[in-house]
Design a protein around this motif. Structure first.
Motif, PDB file in Angstrom:
ATOM      1  N   GLU A 157       2.878  -1.320 -37.876  1.00  0.00           N
ATOM      2  CA  GLU A 157       4.001  -0.456 -38.242  1.00  0.00           C
ATOM      3  C   GLU A 157       3.959   0.862 -37.481  1.00  0.00           C
ATOM      4  O   GLU A 157       4.995   1.348 -37.015  1.00  0.00           O
ATOM      5  CB  GLU A 157       4.002  -0.204 -39.749  1.00  0.00           C
ATOM      6  CG  GLU A 157       4.432  -1.392 -40.573  1.00  0.00           C
ATOM      7  CD  GLU A 157       4.388  -1.104 -42.060  1.00  0.00           C
ATOM      8  OE1 GLU A 157       4.374   0.084 -42.454  1.00  0.00           O
ATOM      9  OE2 GLU A 157       4.360  -2.070 -42.827  1.00  0.00           O
ATOM     10  N   LEU A 185       6.852   3.103 -30.693  1.00  0.00           N
ATOM     11  CA  LEU A 185       7.692   2.488 -29.658  1.00  0.00           C
ATOM     12  C   LEU A 185       9.168   2.809 -29.879  1.00  0.00           C
ATOM     13  O   LEU A 185       9.909   3.060 -28.917  1.00  0.00           O
ATOM     14  CB  LEU A 185       7.479   0.974 -29.623  1.00  0.00           C
ATOM     15  CG  LEU A 185       6.151   0.492 -29.046  1.00  0.00           C
ATOM     16  CD1 LEU A 185       6.013  -1.015 -29.229  1.00  0.00           C
ATOM     17  CD2 LEU A 185       6.034   0.862 -27.576  1.00  0.00           C
ATOM     18  N   ALA A 186       9.595   2.832 -31.135  1.00  0.00           N
ATOM     19  CA  ALA A 186      10.986   3.187 -31.431  1.00  0.00           C
ATOM     20  C   ALA A 186      11.257   4.630 -31.036  1.00  0.00           C
ATOM     21  O   ALA A 186      12.315   4.942 -30.454  1.00  0.00           O
ATOM     22  CB  ALA A 186      11.285   2.959 -32.905  1.00  0.00           C
ATOM     23  N   ASP A 187      10.317   5.532 -31.315  1.00  0.00           N
ATOM     24  CA  ASP A 187      10.470   6.941 -30.921  1.00  0.00           C
ATOM     25  C   ASP A 187      10.542   7.076 -29.405  1.00  0.00           C
ATOM     26  O   ASP A 187      11.357   7.832 -28.871  1.00  0.00           O
ATOM     27  CB  ASP A 187       9.317   7.781 -31.467  1.00  0.00           C
ATOM     28  CG  ASP A 187       9.370   7.942 -32.973  1.00  0.00           C
ATOM     29  OD1 ASP A 187      10.447   7.681 -33.557  1.00  0.00           O
ATOM     30  OD2 ASP A 187       8.336   8.314 -33.552  1.00  0.00           O
ATOM     31  N   SER A 198      11.358  14.322 -33.188  1.00  0.00           N
ATOM     32  CA  SER A 198      11.621  13.435 -34.314  1.00  0.00           C
ATOM     33  C   SER A 198      10.823  13.916 -35.504  1.00  0.00           C
ATOM     34  O   SER A 198       9.848  14.640 -35.368  1.00  0.00           O
ATOM     35  CB  SER A 198      11.273  11.986 -33.954  1.00  0.00           C
ATOM     36  OG  SER A 198       9.879  11.880 -33.776  1.00  0.00           O
ATOM     37  N   ALA A 247      11.511   4.779 -27.267  1.00  0.00           N
ATOM     38  CA  ALA A 247      12.781   4.214 -26.807  1.00  0.00           C
ATOM     39  C   ALA A 247      13.923   5.189 -27.053  1.00  0.00           C
ATOM     40  O   ALA A 247      14.797   5.381 -26.192  1.00  0.00           O
ATOM     41  CB  ALA A 247      13.045   2.889 -27.505  1.00  0.00           C
ATOM     42  N   GLN A 248      13.942   5.838 -28.219  1.00  0.00           N
ATOM     43  CA  GLN A 248      14.984   6.816 -28.515  1.00  0.00           C
ATOM     44  C   GLN A 248      14.915   8.003 -27.550  1.00  0.00           C
ATOM     45  O   GLN A 248      15.943   8.472 -27.063  1.00  0.00           O
ATOM     46  CB  GLN A 248      14.857   7.317 -29.967  1.00  0.00           C
ATOM     47  CG  GLN A 248      15.256   6.289 -31.001  1.00  0.00           C
ATOM     48  CD  GLN A 248      16.723   5.915 -30.883  1.00  0.00           C
ATOM     49  OE1 GLN A 248      17.586   6.745 -30.597  1.00  0.00           O
ATOM     50  NE2 GLN A 248      16.991   4.637 -31.074  1.00  0.00           N
ATOM     51  N   GLN A 282       4.993   0.147 -33.887  1.00  0.00           N
ATOM     52  CA  GLN A 282       6.429  -0.101 -33.799  1.00  0.00           C
ATOM     53  C   GLN A 282       7.214   1.199 -33.954  1.00  0.00           C
ATOM     54  O   GLN A 282       8.213   1.415 -33.255  1.00  0.00           O
ATOM     55  CB  GLN A 282       6.868  -1.129 -34.847  1.00  0.00           C
ATOM     56  CG  GLN A 282       6.419  -2.533 -34.519  1.00  0.00           C
ATOM     57  CD  GLN A 282       6.730  -3.526 -35.622  1.00  0.00           C
ATOM     58  OE1 GLN A 282       6.898  -3.148 -36.783  1.00  0.00           O
ATOM     59  NE2 GLN A 282       6.788  -4.808 -35.253  1.00  0.00           N
ATOM     60  N   SER A 283       6.765   2.062 -34.833  1.00  0.00           N
ATOM     61  CA  SER A 283       7.423   3.352 -35.013  1.00  0.00           C
ATOM     62  C   SER A 283       7.301   4.199 -33.752  1.00  0.00           C
ATOM     63  O   SER A 283       8.275   4.831 -33.310  1.00  0.00           O
ATOM     64  CB  SER A 283       6.813   4.086 -36.210  1.00  0.00           C
ATOM     65  OG  SER A 283       7.353   5.376 -36.327  1.00  0.00           O
TER      66      SER A 283
END
Length: 145
Positions: free
Chosen positions: A116, A122-124, A141, A126-127, A119-120
């Motif tokens: 988790e 990686l999402a940051d 963020s 990507a954003q 993934q968090s």
């Protein structure tokens, strides 16, 4: 998976097959015996037989199979093994199994938590890359502050 007795029977049958094959091949490859030191031209012209190689090959196969038979025999329960001893051994194995299952659950839980977080992150990332490409100013963020 077959039980131990079936495995032992299969190993003994394999050992018997190997003995029969070894004898057959060695008889086939054996040089002819000479009688009264009389050699014919046919015997002199025959190529050398790889009897020694076959002997080593079959010796290795037979030794390995015999070792497997010994291991299978040693793994059979002894006559001293009573129902009470087997039950106690089973209880101990069940306890070890429960302990291992608890450790596995803990490792899986920690792995899920780590997944988790990754993934968090990686999402940051990507954003942030999307905002950078679009020319928008990057904002911290909530996870970064």
């Amino acid at each position: 998976m077959a039980d131990r007795l079936t495995q032992l029977q299969d190993a003994v049958n394999s050992l018997a097959d190997q003995f029969c094959n070894a004898i057959g091949v060695l008889q086939q490859c054996a040089p002819p015996a000479s009688f009264s030191n009389i050699q014919t031209a046919i015997n002199r012209d025959q190529p050398a037989n790889p009897t020694e190689e076959y002997a080593q090959l079959f010796a290795a196969l037979i030794a390995r199979t015999a070792k497997d038979v010994d291991v299978l025999i040693d793994s059979l329960p002894s006559e001293e093994s009573t129902a009470a001893l087997q039950a106690a051994s089973l209880r101990q194995l069940e306890e070890e199994n429960h302990d291992a299952a608890a450790r596995l659950e803990e490792v899986v839980y920690r792995g899920d938590m780590l997944l988790e977080k990754i993934q968090s992150a990686l999402a940051d990332i990507a954003q942030s890359q999307l905002r950078t490409r679009n020319g928008a100013p990057t904002q911290a963020s909530p996870a970064e502050s």
